[in-house]
Design a protein around this motif. Sequence first.
Motif, short mmCIF file in Angstrom:
data_model
loop_
_atom_site.label_atom_id
_atom_site.label_comp_id
_atom_site.label_asym_id
_atom_site.label_seq_id
_atom_site.Cartn_x
_atom_site.Cartn_y
_atom_site.Cartn_z
N GLN A 1 -6.20 -18.65 -26.75
CA GLN A 1 -6.57 -18.66 -25.33
C GLN A 1 -5.31 -18.52 -24.46
O GLN A 1 -5.28 -17.74 -23.50
CB GLN A 1 -7.31 -19.95 -24.97
N ARG A 2 -4.27 -19.26 -24.82
CA ARG A 2 -3.02 -19.16 -24.06
C ARG A 2 -2.46 -17.75 -24.11
O ARG A 2 -2.06 -17.19 -23.08
CB ARG A 2 -1.99 -20.14 -24.63
N ASP A 3 -2.46 -17.15 -25.30
CA ASP A 3 -1.90 -15.81 -25.45
C ASP A 3 -2.69 -14.79 -24.64
O ASP A 3 -2.12 -13.85 -24.07
CB ASP A 3 -1.87 -15.41 -26.92
N LEU A 4 -4.01 -14.98 -24.55
CA LEU A 4 -4.82 -14.08 -23.73
C LEU A 4 -4.44 -14.23 -22.26
O LEU A 4 -4.25 -13.23 -21.55
CB LEU A 4 -6.31 -14.38 -23.92
N GLY A 5 -4.30 -15.48 -21.80
CA GLY A 5 -3.91 -15.70 -20.42
C GLY A 5 -2.55 -15.12 -20.10
O GLY A 5 -2.35 -14.47 -19.05
N MET A 6 -1.59 -15.30 -21.00
CA MET A 6 -0.24 -14.79 -20.76
C MET A 6 -0.22 -13.26 -20.75
O MET A 6 0.51 -12.64 -19.98
CB MET A 6 0.71 -15.33 -21.83
N LEU A 7 -1.02 -12.65 -21.62
CA LEU A 7 -1.11 -11.19 -21.63
C LEU A 7 -1.67 -10.69 -20.30
O LEU A 7 -1.18 -9.69 -19.75
CB LEU A 7 -2.02 -10.74 -22.77
N CYS A 8 -2.70 -11.36 -19.80
CA CYS A 8 -3.29 -10.95 -18.53
C CYS A 8 -2.26 -11.05 -17.40
O CYS A 8 -2.18 -10.16 -16.54
CB CYS A 8 -4.51 -11.80 -18.21
N LEU A 9 -1.45 -12.08 -17.43
CA LEU A 9 -0.39 -12.21 -16.41
C LEU A 9 0.63 -11.08 -16.57
O LEU A 9 1.08 -10.50 -15.58
CB LEU A 9 0.29 -13.56 -16.53
N GLN B 1 -6.60 -22.20 -18.38
CA GLN B 1 -7.20 -23.52 -18.15
C GLN B 1 -7.76 -24.09 -19.44
O GLN B 1 -7.63 -25.29 -19.71
CB GLN B 1 -8.30 -23.43 -17.09
N LEU B 2 -8.39 -23.23 -20.25
CA LEU B 2 -8.90 -23.69 -21.55
C LEU B 2 -7.76 -24.22 -22.41
O LEU B 2 -7.92 -25.24 -23.11
CB LEU B 2 -9.61 -22.54 -22.26
N TYR B 3 -6.64 -23.54 -22.38
CA TYR B 3 -5.48 -23.99 -23.16
C TYR B 3 -5.03 -25.38 -22.70
O TYR B 3 -4.80 -26.27 -23.53
CB TYR B 3 -4.34 -22.99 -23.02
N LEU B 4 -4.91 -25.57 -21.40
CA LEU B 4 -4.44 -26.86 -20.88
C LEU B 4 -5.46 -27.96 -21.14
O LEU B 4 -5.09 -29.11 -21.42
CB LEU B 4 -4.16 -26.74 -19.38
N ASP B 5 -6.74 -27.63 -21.06
CA ASP B 5 -7.77 -28.64 -21.31
C ASP B 5 -7.77 -29.11 -22.75
O ASP B 5 -8.07 -30.27 -23.04
CB ASP B 5 -9.15 -28.06 -20.97
N SER B 6 -7.41 -28.21 -23.67
CA SER B 6 -7.47 -28.58 -25.09
C SER B 6 -6.14 -29.10 -25.60
O SER B 6 -6.08 -29.79 -26.60
CB SER B 6 -7.89 -27.37 -25.92
N GLN B 7 -5.05 -28.76 -24.91
CA GLN B 7 -3.72 -29.14 -25.38
C GLN B 7 -2.88 -29.73 -24.25
O GLN B 7 -1.80 -29.22 -23.94
CB GLN B 7 -3.01 -27.91 -25.94
N ALA C 1 3.14 -27.04 -21.77
CA ALA C 1 2.05 -27.33 -20.83
C ALA C 1 2.49 -27.19 -19.38
O ALA C 1 1.77 -26.62 -18.56
CB ALA C 1 1.48 -28.72 -21.09
N GLU C 2 3.69 -27.68 -19.04
CA GLU C 2 4.14 -27.60 -17.66
C GLU C 2 4.38 -26.16 -17.23
O GLU C 2 4.07 -25.77 -16.10
CB GLU C 2 5.41 -28.43 -17.47
N VAL C 3 4.94 -25.38 -18.12
CA VAL C 3 5.16 -23.95 -17.82
C VAL C 3 3.83 -23.26 -17.60
O VAL C 3 3.65 -22.50 -16.63
CB VAL C 3 5.95 -23.27 -18.96
N VAL C 4 2.88 -23.50 -18.50
CA VAL C 4 1.56 -22.87 -18.38
C VAL C 4 0.86 -23.34 -17.12
O VAL C 4 0.23 -22.54 -16.40
CB VAL C 4 0.71 -23.17 -19.63
N ARG C 5 0.99 -24.62 -16.80
CA ARG C 5 0.37 -25.15 -15.59
C ARG C 5 0.94 -24.48 -14.34
O ARG C 5 0.19 -24.14 -13.41
CB ARG C 5 0.56 -26.67 -15.53
N ALA C 6 2.24 -24.26 -14.33
CA ALA C 6 2.87 -23.59 -13.18
C ALA C 6 2.38 -22.15 -13.06
O ALA C 6 2.11 -21.66 -11.96
CB ALA C 6 4.38 -23.63 -13.32
N LEU D 1 -0.47 -21.03 -14.12
CA LEU D 1 -1.87 -21.09 -13.70
C LEU D 1 -1.98 -21.29 -12.19
O LEU D 1 -2.79 -20.64 -11.52
CB LEU D 1 -2.58 -22.22 -14.45
N ARG D 2 -1.14 -22.18 -11.65
CA ARG D 2 -1.15 -22.38 -10.20
C ARG D 2 -0.77 -21.09 -9.48
O ARG D 2 -1.38 -20.74 -8.46
CB ARG D 2 -0.17 -23.51 -9.82
N ALA D 3 0.22 -20.39 -9.99
CA ALA D 3 0.64 -19.13 -9.37
C ALA D 3 -0.47 -18.09 -9.42
O ALA D 3 -0.69 -17.35 -8.45
CB ALA D 3 1.89 -18.61 -10.07
N ALA D 4 -1.19 -18.04 -10.55
CA ALA D 4 -2.30 -17.11 -10.68
C ALA D 4 -3.40 -17.42 -9.67
O ALA D 4 -3.95 -16.51 -9.02
CB ALA D 4 -2.86 -17.14 -12.10
#
Length: 288
Positions: A237-245, A258-264, A270-275, A277-280
């Motif tokens: 899920q994370r890799d899909l989100g990062m590819l889309c970005l 969001q699925l990645y953060l909810d599960s992990q 996590a902080e990098v992904v959260r940032a 996600l906020r930017a997205a």
Amino acid sequence: MLGTRFGGFRVVSPFAESPEFQRLLRREPPSDLIRIALEIARDAYPELEAERYLEKIEALAVRIRDRCPAGAKPRQVLGQINWVLFVEEGYQGNVDEYYDPRNSYVNEVVDRKTGIPISLSVLYWTLAERLGLVMAGVNLPGHFMLRVGRADATIFIDPFHGGTLLDREGCCRTVAGLLGKPVELTDFQLAPCGHDQVVARMLRNLKAIYFRSQDFQTALSVQRRLAALNPNDSDEQRDLGMLCLQLDRPADAISPLQLYLDSQPPAEDAEVVRALLRAARREVATWN
């Protein structure tokens, strides 16, 4: 095109052009592995005519069937498959250009008569099933094979190496040669694997190739399928989100991140992904 009506609009189902892949996602047995492989290939070859390849494969099966006497033993049938596929047709494992993505697409495998272990296995498996053999995949470390039979009567088949027939010790020697160290394979590693595991391995091979070459646009369709096939795998899920970005598709990145953060939540990134996600979300908000 498959879809449902919602509020007057037609909502297109995910993978609407891949009905067999959808059946696999719904875990509706038996899914047709060769059709799934052709649906995956159509992502890279939009003009692909699946029926043309199915007819070619069926013609091979008919040729082999005509040479198998009634009541033929599995080894006899396997011998005829090997003769037609590897001697008469000249199929072989692609050792020189192993990481060429064409080796992973079954249409290219049929056209070029070369591939990697899993793509050649899918073709071999399809032929065997059409000849009445109940076969399964074997998801070995660093290699992929097939198996037929049970317990001490199990025969392992290595389509990458000309359909070599092996026992358990032969599988160990083959994997050891590939890994460059002694290997003792467990019952779990030699156990039959289902279509979902086979398809996931096919997709992960393609993902690795396209990530290595930084062909992120082509990787996106592969990663979408991987994330759908493995909804509980947070890394997919994370890799899909990062590819889309990476491809400037922030709206498509929100749900998988969001699925990645909810599960992990305790993940190191996590902080990098959260940032991200906020930017997205900020980016998408500016569209309204």
